[in-house]
Scaffold this active site. Structure first.
Site, PDB file in Angstrom:
ATOM      1  CE  LYS A  39      -0.621  -0.318   5.053  1.00  0.00           C
ATOM      2  NZ  LYS A  39      -0.848  -0.636   5.957  1.00  0.00           N
ATOM      3  CE1 TYR A 256      13.734  31.976   2.558  1.00  0.00           C
ATOM      4  CE2 TYR A 256      13.662  29.478   2.553  1.00  0.00           C
ATOM      5  CZ  TYR A 256      13.748  30.339   2.119  1.00  0.00           C
ATOM      6  OH  TYR A 256      13.351  31.060   0.699  1.00  0.00           O
TER       7      TYR A 256
HETATM    8  C1  LIG Z   1      -0.373  -1.758   7.087  1.00  0.00           C
HETATM    9  C2  LIG Z   1      -1.421  -2.778   7.782  1.00  0.00           C
HETATM   10  C3  LIG Z   1      -0.431  -3.756   7.113  1.00  0.00           C
HETATM   11  C4  LIG Z   1       1.605  -3.795   7.128  1.00  0.00           C
HETATM   12  O1  LIG Z   1       1.766  -3.552   8.486  1.00  0.00           O
HETATM   13  P1  LIG Z   1       2.781  -3.091   8.474  1.00  0.00           P
HETATM   14  O2  LIG Z   1       3.723  -2.521  10.247  1.00  0.00           O
HETATM   15  O3  LIG Z   1       4.060  -2.376   7.824  1.00  0.00           O
HETATM   16  O4  LIG Z   1       3.989  -4.594   8.939  1.00  0.00           O
HETATM   17  C5  LIG Z   1      -0.644  -5.389   7.640  1.00  0.00           C
HETATM   18  N1  LIG Z   1      -2.147  -5.167   7.441  1.00  0.00           N
HETATM   19  C6  LIG Z   1      -2.923  -4.065   7.973  1.00  0.00           C
HETATM   20  C7  LIG Z   1      -4.521  -4.250   7.943  1.00  0.00           C
HETATM   21  C8  LIG Z   1      -2.451  -3.127   7.293  1.00  0.00           C
HETATM   22  O5  LIG Z   1      -3.379  -1.942   7.140  1.00  0.00           O
END
Ligand SMILES: *Cc1c(COP(=O)(O)O)cnc(C)c1O
Length: 367
Positions: A39, A256
């Site tokens: 994702k 800055y």
């Molecule tokens: C993002 C997510 C993961 C992965 O989590 P990590 O901490 O990056 O391993 C697994 N399950 C769900 C539902 C998530 O939203």
């Protein structure tokens, strides 16, 4: 003068060999198939190349948060199971359907659409998605099983990254009790899954039939300390280059707001990366980078397009030299965990926060 990295300004180099190694490492540790969570553009690493590398290394599933992310993977030709984990608005549900994605439900509304593979989510304490009502989750699962489209049972942990917090065990108990009660009446190919990276690494009892690591795939430590401790290899390296080098007399300033004023005669380098690239302004006077294998402090304000470094009285860098903002050189390392600590955040946000202005270059690095 051109930068040593060959990139125009700044470059995020993503080592797909490291991604593959991390997938295999997680498979070995877990002893069950891996669902590679890609994702948010693979946590800033580039979803399509990362997904391909993860599949080639054996990842059995892919997971994303949004329907569009699934559609993007399909458009790039990726096959196999793709789980959309997030909530779906009605238009998004259509996109998920077209992408032949697996979806997650916790109420009946979504079931009007003919999704072939559906996962029921029990909220065991994350308090975000899923139903808290185990009886309701059971009813949904039974209905889906009857219709021949129940693919999985799942939950998500709120505190897996905190080994001291007993809440993790409570969530695991709730989920295990629900699964144990239901499993005997369900098909053998049902996939039960719960573990993010931290849970995968720490708790055999949380691995079930499939693990869903995200952050660890990228060689980032889910506990925020040191990826080496888990045999993970950081995949992303962020570099830029020295664009100017100039003398700065005692009392002169850089940047800055004059937030760096030289206390002694020194040499300042200007590097073309800033918060417009995702190198956050809170790193003002609060960070170190590597130049010729040496740690050098960020001096003064991080601006949109540039940072300045205090090279010290001897200088010791030339225009065109590589600057490593995340990565290892000559045994010195600045990792995303260090940057996150300085920012008061987590490594996830450091790589996700790199903006599109930074090109991603995918390479097959040697192990
Ligand atoms: C993002 C997510 C993961 C992965 O989590 P990590 O901490 O990056 O391993 C697994 N399950 C769900 C539902 C998530 O939203």
């Amino acid at each position: 003068m051109t930068p040593a990295s060959g990139a125009s300004r700044a470059l995020a180099r993503v080592d797909l060999g490291a991604i593959a190694d991390n997938v295999r490492r997680l498979q070995d540790v877990a002893g069950v198939p891996v669902c590679a969570v890609v994702k948010a553009d693979a946590y800033g690493h580039g979803a399509v190349p990362v997904a391909r590398a993860a599949q080639a290394a054996g990842a059995a599933w892919l997971a994303v948060s949004t329907a569009r992310e699934a559609a993007q993977l399909r458009a790039a030709g990726l096959e196999g199971r793709i789980l959309v984990m997030g909530a779906l608005a009605p238009e998004e549900a259509q996109v998920a359907l077209a992408a032949q994605a697996d979806v997650v439900v916790w109420h009946a509304a979504l079931l009007e659409l003919p999704f072939p593979h559906v996962h029921v989510k029990l909220d065991t304490g994350m308090g975000r998605f899923g139903t808290r009502d185990a009886a309701h989750a059971t009813a949904l699962a039974r209905r889906l099983a009857q219709e021949g489209r129940l693919a999985g049972l799942m939950t998500h942990f709120a505190t897996a990254d905190d080994r001291e917090d007993p809440f993790f065990d409570q969530q695991l108990e709730r989920f295990t009790a629900w699964v144990d009660g239901l499993r005997p009446e369900l098909a053998d190919d049902l996939v039960v899954h719960a573990a993010n990276s931290a849970a995968t690494l720490r708790e055999p009892g949380a691995r079930f039939d499939l693990v869903r690591p995200g952050v660890a795939l990228y060689g980032l430590d889910p506990f925020g300390v040191d990826p080496d401790e888990h045999g993970l290899r950081p995949a992303l390296e962020l570099t830029s280059w020295v664009a100017t080098v100039k003398r700065c007399r005692a009392g002169e300033s850089a940047g800055y707001g004059r937030r760096f004023v030289a206390q002694r005669d020194t040499v300042v380098a200007t590097v073309p990366i800033g918060y417009g690239d995702g190198w956050r302004r809170a790193l003002t006077n609060n960070g170190e980078v590597l130049v010729r294998g040496r740690r050098v402090p960020i001096a003064g304000t991080v601006s949109m397009d540039a940072i300045t470094l205090d090279l010290g009285p001897e200088g010791g860098a030339r225009v065109g030299d590589e600057v490593v903002l995340i990565g290892t050189r000559d045994g010195e390392r600045v990792d995303a965990e260090e940057v996150a600590r300085r920012l008061g955040t987590i490594n996830y946000e450091v790589t996700c926060g790199l903006l599109p202005r930074v090109p991603r270059r995918h390479v097959e690095g040697a192990a």
